[in-house]
Enzyme design. Structure first.
Site, PDB file in Angstrom:
ATOM      1  N   ASP A   1      93.951 173.027  59.497  1.00 39.22           N
ATOM      2  CA  ASP A   1      92.983 172.437  58.573  1.00 39.22           C
ATOM      3  C   ASP A   1      91.568 172.890  58.907  1.00 39.22           C
ATOM      4  OD1 ASP A   1      92.881 171.078  60.988  1.00 39.22           O
ATOM      5  OD2 ASP A   1      93.426 169.137  60.175  1.00 39.22           O
TER       6      ASP A   1
ATOM      7  N   HIS B   1      97.763 159.935  60.638  1.00 35.27           N
ATOM      8  CA  HIS B   1      97.616 161.194  59.887  1.00 35.27           C
ATOM      9  C   HIS B   1      98.090 162.392  60.712  1.00 35.27           C
ATOM     10  CE1 HIS B   1      93.244 161.506  61.439  1.00 35.27           C
ATOM     11  NE2 HIS B   1      93.946 162.422  62.069  1.00 35.27           N
TER      12      HIS B   1
ATOM     13  N   GLU C   1      96.119 162.248  55.172  1.00 36.76           N
ATOM     14  CA  GLU C   1      95.768 160.861  55.427  1.00 36.76           C
ATOM     15  C   GLU C   1      96.847 159.927  54.871  1.00 36.76           C
ATOM     16  OE1 GLU C   1      93.461 160.105  57.294  1.00 36.76           O
ATOM     17  OE2 GLU C   1      91.574 161.125  56.898  1.00 36.76           O
TER      18      GLU C   1
HETATM   19  P1  PGA Z   1      92.670 163.886  68.550  1.00 37.97           P
HETATM   20  O1  PGA Z   1      92.932 163.910  66.984  1.00 37.97           O
HETATM   21  O2  PGA Z   1      93.496 164.965  69.117  1.00 37.97           O
HETATM   22  O3  PGA Z   1      91.214 164.130  68.691  1.00 37.97           O
HETATM   23  O4  PGA Z   1      93.085 162.525  69.009  1.00 37.97           O
HETATM   24  C1  PGA Z   1      94.243 164.075  66.562  1.00 37.97           C
HETATM   25  C2  PGA Z   1      94.263 163.976  65.077  1.00 37.97           C
HETATM   26  O5  PGA Z   1      93.377 163.312  64.516  1.00 37.97           O
HETATM   27  O6  PGA Z   1      95.154 164.566  64.446  1.00 37.97           O
END
Ligand code: PGA
Length: 232
Positions: free
Chosen positions: A67, A154, A159
């Site tokens: 993404d 997510h 989301e």
């Molecule tokens: P993080 O985020 O690795 O910073 O916890 C993971 C995500 O939001 O997919």
């Protein structure tokens, strides 16, 4: 599905880094699906360590990132382009410290050929999503997809919603995600409100998936995954 539980982030980094590198050893021209965020940092560190020890060669690997934010300059330190170059590519994939992300010599390597990102600044975002899907297909599909998971469940920027969005698409970020990600920005107002993301269908087409969750705040989401109660 195999579920492995580790005591420390260090152990997870080693296990996950080994797993990703194992894929590359088994198939040097693997297509890796890569993620950003704090979760993959230790796995990437371990991949770099193995690369530096000469245990793995990434020179034939192709990558696709999950993404990217919309309307954020790729040179911004918070863009996922910058994140990947800083935390993995400069050291590991290109193997040449002279390589920098923008307009620098790449010593015969064409990173554009092997490193793929969504362009969140494309004039036509829908067309950009289609282009990305086609590039993944043209590369033969993703061999292994590395994933984190958000505290709200997510995956990439898919989301929580009422239905699965299958393919790469434009998404409006939930307040909870903007809040989570604001820790990387100076103010919450700087966090982009839109992103491009591979869809759940694109992700599920990967031949193998490695999903990592660190911390108690992910426990609820992971419990649902393990109990196979996967919902949009
Ligand atoms: P993080 O985020 O690795 O910073 O916890 C993971 C995500 O939001 O997919």
């Amino acid at each position: 599905m195999n579920v492995l539980i580790y005591d420390t982030e260090e152990q997870i980094g080693i296990a996950a880094g080994n797993y990703m590198c194992g894929q590359v050893l088994a198939k040097p021209n693997s297509v890796l699906g890569l993620a950003t965020g704090s979760t993959p940092l230790k796995p990437y560190n371990h991949m770099i360590r193995l690369y530096e020890q000469g245990a793995v060669d990434f020179s034939k690997v192709t990558t696709f990132n999950l993404d990217e934010y919309c309307k954020l300059d790729v040179e911004d330190k918070n863009s996922y382009h910058s994140f990947m170059h800083e935390n993995l590519f400069v050291q590991a994939l290109l193997g040449d410290p002279a390589f920098l992300l923008f307009d620098e010599p790449t010593v015969g390597l064409d990173p554009e050929e092997r490193i793929h990102f969504l362009d969140g600044n494309a004039a036509d975002l829908e067309a950009e999503c289609k282009r990305y899907e086609e590039s993944i297909r043209a590369a033969g599909g993703i061999d292994i997809q590395l994933l984190g998971i958000g505290s709200n469940g997510h995956i990439a920027f898919n989301e929580p919603s009422d239905s699965f969005q299958r393919w790469t698409h434009v998404v409006s970020l939930k307040e909870s995600t903007i809040q989570d990600n604001s820790r990387f920005f100076n103010t919450i107002e700087e966090v982009p409100t839109q992103a491009l993301t591979m869809g759940i269908g694109s992700i599920m087409q990967a031949k193998r998936i490695l999903i990592i969750a660190l911390g108690e705040h992910k426990a609820k989401a992971i419990k649902q995954v393990i109990s196979c109660n996967v919902t949009p």
